[in-house]
Design a protein around this motif. Structure first.
Motif, PDB file in Angstrom:
ATOM      1  N   TYR A 191      -5.713   8.503 -16.050  1.00 51.40           N
ATOM      2  CA  TYR A 191      -6.422   7.270 -16.362  1.00 51.40           C
ATOM      3  C   TYR A 191      -5.455   6.119 -16.528  1.00 51.40           C
ATOM      4  CZ  TYR A 191      -9.334   3.953 -18.890  1.00 51.40           C
ATOM      5  OH  TYR A 191      -9.977   2.829 -19.282  1.00 51.40           O
ATOM      6  N   LYS A 192      -4.306   6.388 -17.198  1.00 51.15           N
ATOM      7  CA  LYS A 192      -3.300   5.345 -17.375  1.00 51.15           C
ATOM      8  C   LYS A 192      -2.715   4.914 -16.039  1.00 51.15           C
ATOM      9  CE  LYS A 192      -1.937   6.638 -22.091  1.00 51.15           C
ATOM     10  NZ  LYS A 192      -0.807   7.099 -22.931  1.00 51.15           N
ATOM     11  N   SER A 193      -2.416   5.916 -15.218  1.00 45.03           N
ATOM     12  CA  SER A 193      -1.803   5.586 -13.914  1.00 45.03           C
ATOM     13  C   SER A 193      -2.787   4.802 -13.044  1.00 45.03           C
ATOM     14  CB  SER A 193      -1.366   6.873 -13.206  1.00 45.03           C
ATOM     15  OG  SER A 193      -2.495   7.694 -12.953  1.00 45.03           O
ATOM     16  N   GLN A 194      -4.085   5.180 -13.132  1.00 40.80           N
ATOM     17  CA  GLN A 194      -5.071   4.443 -12.329  1.00 40.80           C
ATOM     18  C   GLN A 194      -5.245   3.034 -12.829  1.00 40.80           C
ATOM     19  OE1 GLN A 194      -8.659   6.720 -12.346  1.00 40.80           O
ATOM     20  NE2 GLN A 194      -7.862   8.298 -10.922  1.00 40.80           N
ATOM     21  N   SER A 195      -5.217   2.819 -14.147  1.00 37.64           N
ATOM     22  CA  SER A 195      -5.352   1.471 -14.696  1.00 37.64           C
ATOM     23  C   SER A 195      -4.159   0.618 -14.293  1.00 37.64           C
ATOM     24  CB  SER A 195      -5.506   1.525 -16.216  1.00 37.64           C
ATOM     25  OG  SER A 195      -4.358   2.096 -16.800  1.00 37.64           O
ATOM     26  N   ASP A 196      -2.940   1.218 -14.371  1.00 39.69           N
ATOM     27  CA  ASP A 196      -1.745   0.469 -13.950  1.00 39.69           C
ATOM     28  C   ASP A 196      -1.811   0.132 -12.469  1.00 39.69           C
ATOM     29  OD1 ASP A 196      -0.824   0.661 -16.526  1.00 39.69           O
ATOM     30  OD2 ASP A 196       0.386   2.492 -16.127  1.00 39.69           O
ATOM     31  N   ALA A 197      -2.262   1.092 -11.659  1.00 37.97           N
ATOM     32  CA  ALA A 197      -2.321   0.855 -10.202  1.00 37.97           C
ATOM     33  C   ALA A 197      -3.340  -0.212  -9.884  1.00 37.97           C
ATOM     34  CB  ALA A 197      -2.671   2.157  -9.482  1.00 37.97           C
ATOM     35  N   SER A 198      -4.497  -0.213 -10.607  1.00 38.72           N
ATOM     36  CA  SER A 198      -5.520  -1.229 -10.330  1.00 38.72           C
ATOM     37  C   SER A 198      -5.021  -2.605 -10.680  1.00 38.72           C
ATOM     38  CB  SER A 198      -6.796  -0.893 -11.107  1.00 38.72           C
ATOM     39  OG  SER A 198      -6.534  -0.914 -12.500  1.00 38.72           O
ATOM     40  N   SER A 199      -4.242  -2.729 -11.809  1.00 36.14           N
ATOM     41  CA  SER A 199      -3.699  -4.045 -12.181  1.00 36.14           C
ATOM     42  C   SER A 199      -2.694  -4.510 -11.144  1.00 36.14           C
ATOM     43  CB  SER A 199      -3.071  -3.976 -13.572  1.00 36.14           C
ATOM     44  OG  SER A 199      -1.989  -3.043 -13.577  1.00 36.14           O
ATOM     45  N   ASP A 200      -1.841  -3.565 -10.683  1.00 33.82           N
ATOM     46  CA  ASP A 200      -0.853  -3.950  -9.660  1.00 33.82           C
ATOM     47  C   ASP A 200      -1.528  -4.327  -8.359  1.00 33.82           C
ATOM     48  OD1 ASP A 200       1.139  -3.453 -11.465  1.00 33.82           O
ATOM     49  OD2 ASP A 200       1.462  -1.354 -10.791  1.00 33.82           O
ATOM     50  N   SER A 201      -2.568  -3.578  -7.991  1.00 32.82           N
ATOM     51  CA  SER A 201      -3.249  -3.883  -6.726  1.00 32.82           C
ATOM     52  C   SER A 201      -3.946  -5.229  -6.802  1.00 32.82           C
ATOM     53  CB  SER A 201      -4.263  -2.788  -6.396  1.00 32.82           C
ATOM     54  OG  SER A 201      -5.259  -2.743  -7.413  1.00 32.82           O
ATOM     55  N   ASP A 202      -4.477  -5.568  -8.001  1.00 35.45           N
ATOM     56  CA  ASP A 202      -5.105  -6.890  -8.146  1.00 35.45           C
ATOM     57  C   ASP A 202      -4.085  -7.985  -7.980  1.00 35.45           C
ATOM     58  OD1 ASP A 202      -7.519  -5.687  -8.566  1.00 35.45           O
ATOM     59  OD2 ASP A 202      -7.355  -5.705 -10.766  1.00 35.45           O
ATOM     60  N   ASP A 203      -2.881  -7.782  -8.584  1.00 37.13           N
ATOM     61  CA  ASP A 203      -1.816  -8.785  -8.405  1.00 37.13           C
ATOM     62  C   ASP A 203      -1.424  -8.897  -6.952  1.00 37.13           C
ATOM     63  OD1 ASP A 203      -1.910  -9.156 -11.100  1.00 37.13           O
ATOM     64  OD2 ASP A 203      -0.246  -7.746 -11.513  1.00 37.13           O
ATOM     65  N   MET A 251       0.825  -1.203   0.000  1.00 32.62           N
ATOM     66  CA  MET A 251       0.000   0.000   0.000  1.00 32.62           C
ATOM     67  C   MET A 251       0.864   1.259   0.000  1.00 32.62           C
ATOM     68  SD  MET A 251      -3.107  -0.983  -0.197  1.00 32.62           S
ATOM     69  CE  MET A 251      -3.990   0.498   0.236  1.00 32.62           C
ATOM     70  N   LEU A 252       1.947   1.247   0.765  1.00 33.52           N
ATOM     71  CA  LEU A 252       2.848   2.394   0.756  1.00 33.52           C
ATOM     72  C   LEU A 252       3.492   2.597  -0.615  1.00 33.52           C
ATOM     73  CD1 LEU A 252       4.599   1.955   4.243  1.00 33.52           C
ATOM     74  CD2 LEU A 252       2.905   3.685   3.595  1.00 33.52           C
ATOM     75  N   GLY A 253       3.887   1.478  -1.252  1.00 35.13           N
ATOM     76  CA  GLY A 253       4.480   1.589  -2.600  1.00 35.13           C
ATOM     77  C   GLY A 253       3.500   2.144  -3.612  1.00 35.13           C
TER      78      GLY A 253
END
Length: 245
Positions: A218-230, A175-177
């Motif tokens: 939007y790009k940063s949020q999509s990348d963050a959502s994919s990382d958070s799902d992983d 979460m911090l990252g």
């Protein structure tokens, strides 16, 4: 005289000395009756006076009743007294002998003069001592295993807590990252928008900057959502491993 064809029975004969008195003239009979009436009246007066005298309270203290003189005992009374004493003596003798018997039985039970009784008593004492020792050992073993169980439970709980803490630390680091990544991306987007602002038309610059910023966001949020799902999948795997342990 007859009544309904039946004759009257004759009068019974008077007893001797009760023959009727006959008088020669009526005056003699009248004087005899008056004399009899006076006598009866006098006797009634005497009886009434006697009743009055008896009903009056006594003028003097009544004489005490004198006790009868002591009577000497007869042979039968001496015999009854002897029998009463003999019965009591039998009762006392029976109680005394029963008491002696109880004392003798208690002394025999306590005595260890007989060799066989000594052996039996020794074996009984040894058996009782063994049972006492066995009970003490069993209690000690039970307390030991209770303590071991407490230690094992504490170690297992400590292991589970440490693994859960590791998983929670990984999740916190993730979460911090993510937060740092979002901050960096926002700062970079803001810097790029500021650098490209003079090269564009002033009328359209705010709209282009806003559109460019929205695209980057939007790009940063999509990348963050994919990382958070992983990361979530990794956390779930870690928690399943902890539960399995």
């Amino acid at each position: 005289i007859s009544v309904a064809g039946m004759a009257r029975p004759p009068l019974p004969a008077l007893p001797p000395g009760h023959e009727p008195v006959t008088y020669a003239t009526r005056e003699e009979a009248r004087s005899a009756a008056l004399e009899e009436a006076r006598r009866i009246h006098y006797e009634e007066e005497v009886l009434h006076r006697a009743e009055d005298i008896l009903a009056r309270p006594p003028r003097t203290k009544p004489m005490p009743s004198f006790p009868e003189p002591p009577r000497n005992k007869v042979h039968w009374e001496h015999l009854l007294e002897e029998m009463r004493w003999l019965a009591g003596d039998f009762v006392r003798e029976r109680k005394f002998r029963a008491k002696l018997a109880r004392k003798a039985a208690y002394a025999v039970a306590r005595s260890n003069l007989d060799l066989e009784s000594r052996v039996i008593k020794r074996a009984h004492d040894e058996h009782a001592n063994q049972r006492k020792v066995a009970r003490h050992v069993a209690n000690e073993i039970m307390h030991f295993w209770i303590k071991v169980e407490k230690v094992v439970r504490f170690k297992a709980q400590s292991t589970i807590d440490s693994k859960r803490k590791q998983v929670m630390d990984k999740h916190l680091d993730f979460m911090l990252g993510q937060t740092e990544r979002y901050s960096t991306m926002l700062a970079t987007a803001a810097a790029v928008a500021a650098a490209t602002a003079p090269a564009t038309d002033p009328a359209t610059a705010p709209d282009d900057a806003q559109n460019g910023g929205d695209d980057n966001m939007y790009k940063s949020q999509s990348d963050a959502s994919s990382d958070s799902d992983d990361g979530d999948f990794e956390d779930d795997d870690d928690e399943e491993g902890v539960d399995a342990d």
